[in-house]
Design an enzyme around this catalytic site. Structure first.
Site, PDB file in Angstrom:
ATOM      1  N   ASP A 146       0.865  -1.187   0.000  1.00  0.00           N
ATOM      2  CA  ASP A 146       0.000   0.000   0.000  1.00  0.00           C
ATOM      3  C   ASP A 146       0.899   1.233   0.000  1.00  0.00           C
ATOM      4  O   ASP A 146       1.481   1.586   1.032  1.00  0.00           O
ATOM      5  CB  ASP A 146      -0.902   0.023   1.242  1.00  0.00           C
ATOM      6  CG  ASP A 146      -2.037  -0.980   1.176  1.00  0.00           C
ATOM      7  OD1 ASP A 146      -1.931  -1.955   0.392  1.00  0.00           O
ATOM      8  OD2 ASP A 146      -3.006  -0.817   1.943  1.00  0.00           O
ATOM      9  N   LYS A 178      -6.934   3.506  -2.892  1.00  0.00           N
ATOM     10  CA  LYS A 178      -7.285   3.485  -1.467  1.00  0.00           C
ATOM     11  C   LYS A 178      -7.486   4.921  -0.990  1.00  0.00           C
ATOM     12  O   LYS A 178      -6.709   5.815  -1.346  1.00  0.00           O
ATOM     13  CB  LYS A 178      -6.170   2.786  -0.687  1.00  0.00           C
ATOM     14  CG  LYS A 178      -6.309   2.788   0.830  1.00  0.00           C
ATOM     15  CD  LYS A 178      -5.130   2.034   1.440  1.00  0.00           C
ATOM     16  CE  LYS A 178      -5.073   2.188   2.958  1.00  0.00           C
ATOM     17  NZ  LYS A 178      -3.916   1.469   3.553  1.00  0.00           N
ATOM     18  N   LYS A 199     -10.314   0.349  -1.929  1.00  0.00           N
ATOM     19  CA  LYS A 199     -10.106   0.067  -0.508  1.00  0.00           C
ATOM     20  C   LYS A 199     -10.478   1.313   0.286  1.00  0.00           C
ATOM     21  O   LYS A 199      -9.975   2.403   0.030  1.00  0.00           O
ATOM     22  CB  LYS A 199      -8.656  -0.324  -0.223  1.00  0.00           C
ATOM     23  CG  LYS A 199      -8.381  -0.569   1.273  1.00  0.00           C
ATOM     24  CD  LYS A 199      -6.965  -1.083   1.503  1.00  0.00           C
ATOM     25  CE  LYS A 199      -6.652  -1.186   2.994  1.00  0.00           C
ATOM     26  NZ  LYS A 199      -5.292  -1.721   3.249  1.00  0.00           N
TER      27      LYS A 199
END
EC number: 4.1.2.4
Length: 218
Positions: free
Chosen positions: A87, A150, A179
């Site tokens: 991430d 995300k 996400k």
């Protein structure tokens, strides 16, 4: 619900014992992954071996403003220590300055390191962006080959919102997954995001969520 959750601990004061507890909880509740800072990837990989729980490492966290070479090294190090997913935080300042080629190139380079078999999620930190900048960040992520976009680090001025999830879903147009992260503290909120199209929830409140309780973490 448990298989949507990246069970997360990213606090600066997290101890080895805290990471051990995180991994034990993730195995017990069969969350999708544990999400940790890169310095704890090797430990998390060892603790979750054979459990089915994946290991996710953040990169360039939480500011995203370090040199691309530093993010590349951190990515390579996390992967070599067993990370299944990365991430990464974009350079928000570059995006806001209009340096879009640099933002795209950084994401693309890190995706090349991650490879096709593992997952790259791109944290765009929505709380600092205009709606148009959010759309641009999503488009650049898709163009660079990212697997997910995300919402947040959970360390900015705000976290996920239904409005941002809807905007991001429309922006990626099915070419990347979503996400939601930051401020997801209860089952109803998590379910709302899933109903809006989210494939993963990043939260330190996973246990509270699956028990139908209210968490207090990020």
């Amino acid at each position: 619900m448990n298989k949507f959750i990246d069970h997360t601990l990213l606090k600066a004061d997290a101890t080895t014992a805290d990471i051990e507890k995180l991994c034990k909880e993730a195995i017990e509740h069969q969350f999708y992954s544990v999400c940790v800072n890169s310095g704890y990837v090797a430990l998390a990989k060892h603790l979750t071996q054979g459990s089915g729980v994946k290991v996710c490492s953040v990169v360039g966290f939480p500011l995203g403003a370090m040199a691309s070479e530093a993010k590349m090294f951190e990515t390579q190090n996390a992967l070599s220590n067993g990370a299944d997913e990365i991430d990464m935080v974009i350079n928000v300042g570059y995006l806001k300055s209009g340096n879009i080629d640099q933002v795209r190139a950084e994401i693309a380079t890190i995706k090349q390191l991650v490879g096709k078999e593992r997952v790259l999620k791109v944290i765009i930190e929505t709380c600092y962006l205009t709606d148009e900048e959010k759309r641009l960040a999503c488009r650049l992520s898709v163009e660079a080959g990212a697997d997910f976009v995300k919402t947040s680090t959970g360390f900015g001025t705000g976290g996920a919102t239904p409005e941002d999830i809807t905007l991001m879903r429309e922006a990626v147009a099915g070419k990347a997954k979503l996400k939601a992260s930051g401020g997801v503290r209860d089952y109803a909120t998590a379910k709302q995001y899933i109903d809006l199209g989210v494939s993963r929830i990043g939260t330190s409140n996973g246990i509270a969520i699956i028990k139908g309780e209210k968490g207090e973490g990020y």
